[in-house]
Write an enzyme that holds these catalytic residues in place. Structure first.
Site, PDB file in Angstrom:
ATOM      1  N   ASN A 149      -4.849 -46.044 -55.895  1.00  0.00           N
ATOM      2  CA  ASN A 149      -4.145 -44.983 -56.633  1.00  0.00           C
ATOM      3  C   ASN A 149      -2.987 -44.363 -55.840  1.00  0.00           C
ATOM      4  O   ASN A 149      -1.959 -44.025 -56.402  1.00  0.00           O
ATOM      5  CB  ASN A 149      -5.120 -43.913 -57.136  1.00  0.00           C
ATOM      6  CG  ASN A 149      -5.791 -43.157 -56.019  1.00  0.00           C
ATOM      7  OD1 ASN A 149      -6.128 -43.731 -54.985  1.00  0.00           O
ATOM      8  ND2 ASN A 149      -5.984 -41.877 -56.207  1.00  0.00           N
ATOM      9  N   THR A 227     -17.425 -44.060 -56.216  1.00  0.00           N
ATOM     10  CA  THR A 227     -18.766 -43.709 -55.749  1.00  0.00           C
ATOM     11  C   THR A 227     -19.677 -44.943 -55.776  1.00  0.00           C
ATOM     12  O   THR A 227     -20.504 -45.130 -54.889  1.00  0.00           O
ATOM     13  CB  THR A 227     -19.326 -42.573 -56.642  1.00  0.00           C
ATOM     14  OG1 THR A 227     -18.455 -41.446 -56.481  1.00  0.00           O
ATOM     15  CG2 THR A 227     -20.730 -42.176 -56.243  1.00  0.00           C
ATOM     16  N   CYS A 281      -7.553 -38.612 -57.283  1.00  0.00           N
ATOM     17  CA  CYS A 281      -8.949 -38.168 -57.204  1.00  0.00           C
ATOM     18  C   CYS A 281      -9.065 -36.657 -57.350  1.00  0.00           C
ATOM     19  O   CYS A 281     -10.132 -36.139 -57.652  1.00  0.00           O
ATOM     20  CB  CYS A 281      -9.550 -38.626 -55.884  1.00  0.00           C
ATOM     21  SG  CYS A 281      -8.546 -38.119 -54.480  1.00  0.00           S
ATOM     22  N   GLU A 459     -12.140 -35.855 -43.724  1.00  0.00           N
ATOM     23  CA  GLU A 459     -10.944 -36.400 -43.091  1.00  0.00           C
ATOM     24  C   GLU A 459     -10.014 -35.229 -42.783  1.00  0.00           C
ATOM     25  O   GLU A 459     -10.333 -34.078 -43.061  1.00  0.00           O
ATOM     26  CB  GLU A 459     -10.259 -37.384 -44.046  1.00  0.00           C
ATOM     27  CG  GLU A 459     -11.141 -38.559 -44.416  1.00  0.00           C
ATOM     28  CD  GLU A 459     -10.391 -39.640 -45.188  1.00  0.00           C
ATOM     29  OE1 GLU A 459      -9.702 -39.296 -46.159  1.00  0.00           O
ATOM     30  OE2 GLU A 459     -10.509 -40.818 -44.812  1.00  0.00           O
TER      31      GLU A 459
HETATM   32  P1  NAD Z   1     -12.987 -49.144 -55.565  1.00  0.00           P
HETATM   33  O1  NAD Z   1     -14.202 -48.485 -55.052  1.00  0.00           O
HETATM   34  O2  NAD Z   1     -13.128 -50.141 -56.635  1.00  0.00           O
HETATM   35  O3  NAD Z   1     -12.227 -49.892 -54.382  1.00  0.00           O
HETATM   36  C1  NAD Z   1     -11.809 -49.210 -53.211  1.00  0.00           C
HETATM   37  C2  NAD Z   1     -11.650 -50.217 -52.093  1.00  0.00           C
HETATM   38  O4  NAD Z   1     -12.925 -50.756 -51.776  1.00  0.00           O
HETATM   39  C3  NAD Z   1     -10.757 -51.404 -52.437  1.00  0.00           C
HETATM   40  O5  NAD Z   1     -10.000 -51.770 -51.296  1.00  0.00           O
HETATM   41  C4  NAD Z   1     -11.764 -52.488 -52.772  1.00  0.00           C
HETATM   42  O6  NAD Z   1     -11.291 -53.791 -52.569  1.00  0.00           O
HETATM   43  C5  NAD Z   1     -12.878 -52.168 -51.784  1.00  0.00           C
HETATM   44  N1  NAD Z   1     -14.206 -52.674 -52.157  1.00  0.00           N
HETATM   45  C6  NAD Z   1     -14.689 -52.928 -53.399  1.00  0.00           C
HETATM   46  N2  NAD Z   1     -15.959 -53.392 -53.323  1.00  0.00           N
HETATM   47  C7  NAD Z   1     -16.294 -53.411 -52.004  1.00  0.00           C
HETATM   48  C8  NAD Z   1     -17.464 -53.751 -51.287  1.00  0.00           C
HETATM   49  N3  NAD Z   1     -18.561 -54.177 -51.903  1.00  0.00           N
HETATM   50  N4  NAD Z   1     -17.457 -53.622 -49.954  1.00  0.00           N
HETATM   51  C9  NAD Z   1     -16.358 -53.173 -49.300  1.00  0.00           C
HETATM   52  N5  NAD Z   1     -15.212 -52.842 -49.925  1.00  0.00           N
HETATM   53  C10 NAD Z   1     -15.182 -52.949 -51.263  1.00  0.00           C
HETATM   54  O7  NAD Z   1     -12.003 -47.964 -55.965  1.00  0.00           O
HETATM   55  P2  NAD Z   1     -10.593 -48.084 -56.659  1.00  0.00           P
HETATM   56  O8  NAD Z   1     -10.814 -48.459 -58.097  1.00  0.00           O
HETATM   57  O9  NAD Z   1      -9.685 -48.894 -55.823  1.00  0.00           O
HETATM   58  O10 NAD Z   1     -10.071 -46.568 -56.576  1.00  0.00           O
HETATM   59  C11 NAD Z   1     -10.368 -45.581 -57.500  1.00  0.00           C
HETATM   60  C12 NAD Z   1     -11.502 -44.721 -57.002  1.00  0.00           C
HETATM   61  O11 NAD Z   1     -11.166 -44.135 -55.760  1.00  0.00           O
HETATM   62  C13 NAD Z   1     -11.814 -43.542 -57.922  1.00  0.00           C
HETATM   63  O12 NAD Z   1     -13.200 -43.425 -58.044  1.00  0.00           O
HETATM   64  C14 NAD Z   1     -11.242 -42.346 -57.171  1.00  0.00           C
HETATM   65  O13 NAD Z   1     -11.845 -41.116 -57.469  1.00  0.00           O
HETATM   66  C15 NAD Z   1     -11.484 -42.742 -55.773  1.00  0.00           C
HETATM   67  N6  NAD Z   1     -10.620 -42.005 -54.852  1.00  0.00           N
HETATM   68  C16 NAD Z   1     -11.186 -41.025 -54.084  1.00  0.00           C
HETATM   69  C17 NAD Z   1     -10.389 -40.280 -53.214  1.00  0.00           C
HETATM   70  C18 NAD Z   1     -10.975 -39.203 -52.337  1.00  0.00           C
HETATM   71  O14 NAD Z   1     -10.276 -38.736 -51.449  1.00  0.00           O
HETATM   72  N7  NAD Z   1     -12.202 -38.791 -52.546  1.00  0.00           N
HETATM   73  C19 NAD Z   1      -9.024 -40.567 -53.141  1.00  0.00           C
HETATM   74  C20 NAD Z   1      -8.497 -41.558 -53.949  1.00  0.00           C
HETATM   75  C21 NAD Z   1      -9.305 -42.288 -54.795  1.00  0.00           C
END
Ligand code: NAD
Length: 478
Positions: A149, A227, A281, A459
């Site tokens: 994002n 999550t 987020c 962080e």
């Molecule tokens: P995602 O969890 O699908 O993927 C995030 C990252 O994790 C990607 O690089 C992906 O390739 C990797 N990943 C996926 N499966 C994995 C596994 N089994 N093991 C290790 N890595 C793995 O999330 P997304 O769709 O890319 O992003 C959107 C989500 O991120 C939303 O839920 C959003 O709320 C969250 N987000 C949170 C914050 C925060 O600061 N809390 C900030 C931005 C986004």
């Protein structure tokens, strides 16, 4: 067709297997680049490089590490337009947003941690007959995993403190938006980053991401994403006793009291609802409005949302542009259908948009829903798109219950001119971040993160430097 490469030991290489994944331009829905589909072989090479680079990098004087990171910041800044254009093409976000927010923030992340490390100190505890001092030593090889994002913004938010603290890093950007991490790897050598200090492996989460998490030589994982994936990562990494920082999903409350500064609230609420197509987020997806101003707010907010322009990222008139991927676009539309099934009324939006010459891109109109129970799925699950729900409330107690009655707890926003109420609410809200009369107003020194299913650890500022170091107590008897 552009070919993204892994960055291992200072060299750009394809995946050992030669396999690639298609990379899509969300504005047009077409494939525009190929990304390495990395696997264990690539990881083995990256870990080897990072292990070899660690002794020299961690032994450098902090000022030397700091100056390399400052150079990284400078090179991103010098190439701001190219980075912003790449980010906008890759993610679908308006170019003006990438220029104003994403890339400047990546510059700040590098310069902030370059300076912070020179001010980082540790504690001493004196006894009558001895002195204790704490060493804060880098961990070794650490992994960062980031989402799509805010691609370079969040990638650099993790990589910069990890490097500043003296670790060597294996970073995995999202496979959905890997382009600016690739551009960053192209300037890393020029900035003077020694080979192996930063390694970037591209590919699928469940493949290279999962291998990264399970690798025995990786000491810590800093993850931002959903999550669901955070839970998977914790289930693998926790029994291996790795250090873990998890920044995950949210469903943030935006609480509007009748005594707020109405115009300021309305303007900011438009942004906190729909900026980056609602894919931040920290966006306020649940908007609670005090009953006495509910009708007025509903009419004004809906009228303002109707005026927002949904269009291609490079059109300067676009307020919202494309949703990041087809899968995510379909997920958002399915939640809009669910909202209708749950009895919600769509006040505006609720449908795809097809801008001229971009008919195959993935665009959704800003969507406002009313009439839903705070506990229904639409109001409890993260949609992560330009979709908000408005809900009336009667008093502080009731809205606190609505706001907190959810598994998430990332951020919250409170609009009131009543100082006492602001303090009362801030104390009782279950969230890691509370904004009063503002939104996304960030000071990089502050702790950043969520509670409950939104996060583990913090962080930002010294918290990040503490995460990426191990404290060791030394006790010397007089
Ligand atoms: P995602 O969890 O699908 O993927 C995030 C990252 O994790 C990607 O690089 C992906 O390739 C990797 N990943 C996926 N499966 C994995 C596994 N089994 N093991 C290790 N890595 C793995 O999330 P997304 O769709 O890319 O992003 C959107 C989500 O991120 C939303 O839920 C959003 O709320 C969250 N987000 C949170 C914050 C925060 O600061 N809390 C900030 C931005 C986004």
């Amino acid at each position: 067709m552009k070919a993204i490469r892994n960055y291992i030991n200072g060299v750009h290489v394809p995946a050992v297997s030669g396999d690639t994944i298609d990379l899509f331009n969300p504005a047009s829905g077409s494939v525009y680049a190929q990304v390495p589909d990395s696997d264990e072989q690539d990881l083995t090479n990256a870990v080897e490089a990072a292990k070899n680079a660690f002794p020299a990098w961690s032994a450098l004087d902090v000022n030397q590490r700091s100056s390399v990171l400052l150079k990284m910041a400078k090179l991103i800044e010098d190439n701001l337009d190219a980075f912003a254009e790449a980010e906008s093409i890759d993610n679908g976000k308006p170019l003006k947003l990438a220029k104003r927010v994403d890339i400047p923030r990546a510059v700040s992340n590098f310069s902030f941690f370059a300076k912070a490390i020179t001010q980082f100190s540790s504690e001493a505890h004196e006894m009558t007959d001895a002195i204790n001092y704490t060493l804060r030593q880098p961990l070794g090889v650490v992994a960062t995993i980031s989402p799509w994002n805010l691609p370079l913004y969040l990638f650099s938010w993790k990589v910069a403190p990890a490097l500043a603290a003296g670790n060597t890093v294996i970073a995995k950007p999202s496979e959905v938006t890997p382009m600016t991490a690739f551009l960053l790897s192209e300037i890393a050598n020029e900035a003077g980053l020694p080979p192996g200090v930063l390694n970037i492996v591209h590919g699928l989460g469940h493949k290279i991401g999962a291998s990264l998490v399970a690798h025995k030589d990786i000491k810590a994982i800093s993850f931002t994403g959903s999550t669901r994936v955070g839970k998977e990562i914790a289930s693998v990494a926790a029994p291996m006793f790795k250090k873990l920082s998890l920044e995950m999903g949210g469903k943030n409350p935006n609480i509007i009291f009748a005594d707020c500064d109405y115009d300021r609230m309305l303007k900011t609420t438009l942004r906190s609802s729909f900026a980056n197509q609602g894919q931040i987020c920290l966006c306020g997806a649940r908007i609670f409005v005090e009953q006495s101003i509910y009708e007025k707010f509903k009419n004004d907010f809906t009228a303002a949302a109707k005026k927002l322009v949904v269009g291609p990222p490079f059109d300067e008139h676009s307020d919202l542009s494309a949703i990041v991927s087809k899968a995510h676009y379909e997920k958002i539309l399915s939640y809009i259908e669910l909202a209708k099934e749950e009895g919600g009324t769509i006040l505006t939006g609720g449908h795809p948009v097809h801008p001229k010459d971009h008919e195959n891109g993935w665009y959704i109109a800003p969507t406002i829903i009313e009439g839903l129970d705070p506990d229904c799925r639409t109001n409890q699950e993260e949609i992560f798109g330009p979709v908000v729900s408005i809900i009336p409330f009667n008093n502080e107690e009731e809205v606190l219950h609505f706001a907190n009655n959810i598994p998430y707890g990332l951020s919250s926003t409170i609009w009131t001119e009543n100082l006492s109420r602001a303090h009362r609410m801030a104390k009782k809200i279950e969230a890691g971040i509370v904004w009063v009369n503002t939104w996304l107003h960030r000071d990089l020194r502050t702790p950043f993160g969520g509670v409950k299913s939104s996060g583990v650890g913090r962080e930002g500022g010294l918290e990040a430097l503490r995460f990426f170091t191990e404290p060791k107590n030394v006790c010397i008897k007089y």
